[in-house]
Design a protein around this motif. Structure first.
Motif, short mmCIF file in Angstrom:
data_model
loop_
_atom_site.label_atom_id
_atom_site.label_comp_id
_atom_site.label_asym_id
_atom_site.label_seq_id
_atom_site.Cartn_x
_atom_site.Cartn_y
_atom_site.Cartn_z
N GLU A 7 -67.49 -11.95 -26.87
CA GLU A 7 -67.78 -11.44 -25.77
C GLU A 7 -68.16 -11.70 -24.45
O GLU A 7 -67.72 -12.16 -23.29
CB GLU A 7 -68.46 -9.92 -25.47
CG GLU A 7 -68.51 -9.43 -24.34
CD GLU A 7 -69.77 -8.45 -24.17
OE1 GLU A 7 -70.19 -7.90 -23.26
OE2 GLU A 7 -70.80 -8.94 -25.69
N THR A 8 -68.62 -13.38 -25.17
CA THR A 8 -69.56 -14.13 -24.80
C THR A 8 -67.95 -15.50 -24.33
O THR A 8 -68.52 -15.45 -22.76
CB THR A 8 -70.66 -15.21 -25.65
OG1 THR A 8 -71.69 -14.53 -25.93
CG2 THR A 8 -71.04 -16.20 -25.03
N SER A 37 -63.45 -14.86 -17.64
CA SER A 37 -63.46 -13.46 -16.48
C SER A 37 -64.16 -14.18 -15.38
O SER A 37 -64.14 -14.07 -14.25
CB SER A 37 -64.06 -12.20 -16.99
OG SER A 37 -63.00 -11.60 -17.72
N ARG A 38 -65.21 -14.96 -15.79
CA ARG A 38 -66.03 -15.90 -14.29
C ARG A 38 -65.04 -16.62 -13.18
O ARG A 38 -65.39 -16.46 -12.57
CB ARG A 38 -66.91 -16.26 -15.21
CG ARG A 38 -68.70 -16.78 -14.17
CD ARG A 38 -69.43 -17.43 -14.77
NE ARG A 38 -69.99 -16.31 -15.89
CZ ARG A 38 -70.32 -17.00 -17.06
NH1 ARG A 38 -70.44 -18.49 -16.66
NH2 ARG A 38 -70.66 -16.80 -17.33
N ARG A 55 -59.09 -9.44 -22.38
CA ARG A 55 -60.92 -8.93 -21.60
C ARG A 55 -61.12 -7.38 -21.70
O ARG A 55 -62.19 -7.10 -21.97
CB ARG A 55 -60.59 -10.26 -20.19
CG ARG A 55 -60.42 -11.75 -20.97
CD ARG A 55 -61.54 -12.76 -19.75
NE ARG A 55 -60.27 -12.33 -18.71
CZ ARG A 55 -59.59 -12.97 -18.40
NH1 ARG A 55 -58.71 -14.09 -19.35
NH2 ARG A 55 -58.78 -12.67 -17.70
N SER A 66 -65.14 -13.82 -23.73
CA SER A 66 -64.49 -13.37 -22.38
C SER A 66 -65.24 -12.90 -21.25
O SER A 66 -64.56 -13.08 -20.20
CB SER A 66 -63.90 -12.22 -22.95
OG SER A 66 -63.05 -10.86 -22.11
N ARG A 67 -66.35 -13.11 -21.12
CA ARG A 67 -67.24 -13.27 -19.84
C ARG A 67 -66.86 -14.68 -19.20
O ARG A 67 -66.05 -14.15 -17.87
CB ARG A 67 -68.47 -12.97 -20.11
CG ARG A 67 -68.18 -11.79 -20.32
CD ARG A 67 -70.12 -11.41 -20.41
NE ARG A 67 -71.09 -11.63 -21.50
CZ ARG A 67 -71.82 -12.09 -21.48
NH1 ARG A 67 -71.74 -12.73 -20.58
NH2 ARG A 67 -72.19 -12.56 -22.83
N ARG A 107 -66.77 -2.61 -24.63
CA ARG A 107 -68.37 -3.04 -24.40
C ARG A 107 -69.34 -1.77 -23.66
O ARG A 107 -70.73 -1.56 -24.10
CB ARG A 107 -68.57 -4.61 -23.95
CG ARG A 107 -69.51 -4.37 -23.05
CD ARG A 107 -70.72 -4.95 -24.20
NE ARG A 107 -71.69 -5.20 -24.54
CZ ARG A 107 -73.23 -5.07 -23.63
NH1 ARG A 107 -73.30 -3.66 -23.79
NH2 ARG A 107 -74.39 -5.74 -23.72
N LYS A 120 -63.99 -5.12 -22.34
CA LYS A 120 -65.00 -4.26 -21.71
C LYS A 120 -64.75 -2.99 -21.94
O LYS A 120 -66.06 -2.34 -21.88
CB LYS A 120 -64.56 -4.62 -20.12
CG LYS A 120 -64.45 -5.65 -19.55
CD LYS A 120 -63.94 -6.12 -17.87
CE LYS A 120 -64.13 -7.25 -17.56
NZ LYS A 120 -63.74 -7.43 -16.22
#
Length: 315
Positions: free
Chosen positions: A174-175, A181-182, A208, A177-178, A215, A212
């Protein structure tokens, strides 16, 4: 022919000179490579090197390499922005380490174009660094084990499948993936193994989006009784209750929705209390508790055994 030569031939096909394009097309057609990408050509090149080396040394192995291909609106220049490196490279290393079940250290060996391609390799131990033959490497490294697991996980995310068997890797992926996306980036992962093997996977917007969805959290409530002595009081309506005298005895932060209710009780530090509380967990789709909360409901007449321990993993 080197990987760079293959890339030059492919660039010529896209050039403005019709004669150069026709000549390159004939060459590619003759070699049967027109449908293969750079990674496949490089894998074949490595396999040929390994086969030749094993004619002389049956146990010869290749040097391992990891390629991270970043694609996106700002990645066409073949350069790695500092902010991308800070946000992505260490999390990727941590993700591979989590997948391997042991720390894996990676080092950057180069950056090339074709979007932005980051070349890296596992850091060798002092014993390994004394070897003079570059083809003499561990047959199965921790990095190779981690990339095998990571490939399966990212493939499952891209196809929207269940990933509960990799639940321990979810926070790490997830880290990454974020961060992607950023910066509006997609990640392609290619691993060249010491035995000539090739593993490829990717994490795009599709994967991604699945991360989400996984999550997102839901509430799970349970009524329990907390008994112990007060070790801390806050004006905001928070009371810390420690359930035993031992130094490591569980302690709970109990929140009063109405702070005035706590003031009317006139509690003091060291007082013994028995509280009925609502224990609320926020669980994501992986069953991971993302937050816990204890809310005061009223006094309890006696002390039954607590059905659970406080979740020490949740900050």
């Amino acid at each position: 022919m080197t990987g760079d030569s293959w890339r030059e031939r492919r660039r010529a096909l896209q050039g403005d000179d019709p004669e150069v394009s026709r000549r390159a097309a004939r060459l590619l057609d003759a070699w049967g490579t027109e449908e293969r990408d750079d990674e496949e050509v490089e894998a074949e090149h490595r396999a040929s090197r390994l086969a030749a080396a094993r004619d002389y040394a049956p146990d010869a192995l290749l040097e391992e390499e990891l390629q991270l291909r970043l694609t996106g609106p700002d990645a066409d220049g073949g350069a790695l922005r500092f902010q991308w490196g800070n946000a992505l490279l260490e999390p990727v290393e941590q993700l591979i380490s989590a997948a391997a079940g042991t720390p894996v250290q990676l080092e950057l060996t180069g950056i090339s174009a074709g979007s932005t391609v980051v070349h890296a390799r596992p850091v060798t131990t002092p014993a390994e660094s004394t070897r003079t033959d570059a083809l003499d490497a561990p047959v199965t490294s921790a990095a190779s084990t981690g990339l095998g697991t990571l490939t399966a996980l990212l493939d499952a995310l891209e196809s929207g499948r269940d990933i509960h068997e990799w639940a321990k890797l979810f926070d790490a992926v997830e880290t990454v993936s974020r961060a992607l996306s950023r910066y509006a980036l997609d990640l392609g992962v290619t691993w060249y193994g010491a035995d000539g093997s090739l593993r490829r996977t990717r994490l795009t917007e599709r994967g991604r989006s699945h991360v989400k969805r996984l999550r997102q959290t839901r509430d799970r409530d349970q009524e329990i009784t907390i008994s112990g002595r007060i070790t801390e009081l806050r004006e905001s309506g928070m009371v810390k209750v420690k359930t035993g005298t031992a130094k490591n005895a569980p302690a709970y932060d109990v929140r009063f929705e109405e702070p005035d209710e706590l003031l009317r009780m006139r509690p003091g530090l060291g007082d013994n209390v028995h509280f009925r509380v609502r224990f609320r967990q926020q669980l994501d789709a992986m069953g991971i508790a993302r937050s816990t909360e204890y809310t005061y409901l009223g006094p309890a007449a006696e002390q039954p055994p607590l059905p659970l321990e406080p979740d020490q993993s949740v900050g």
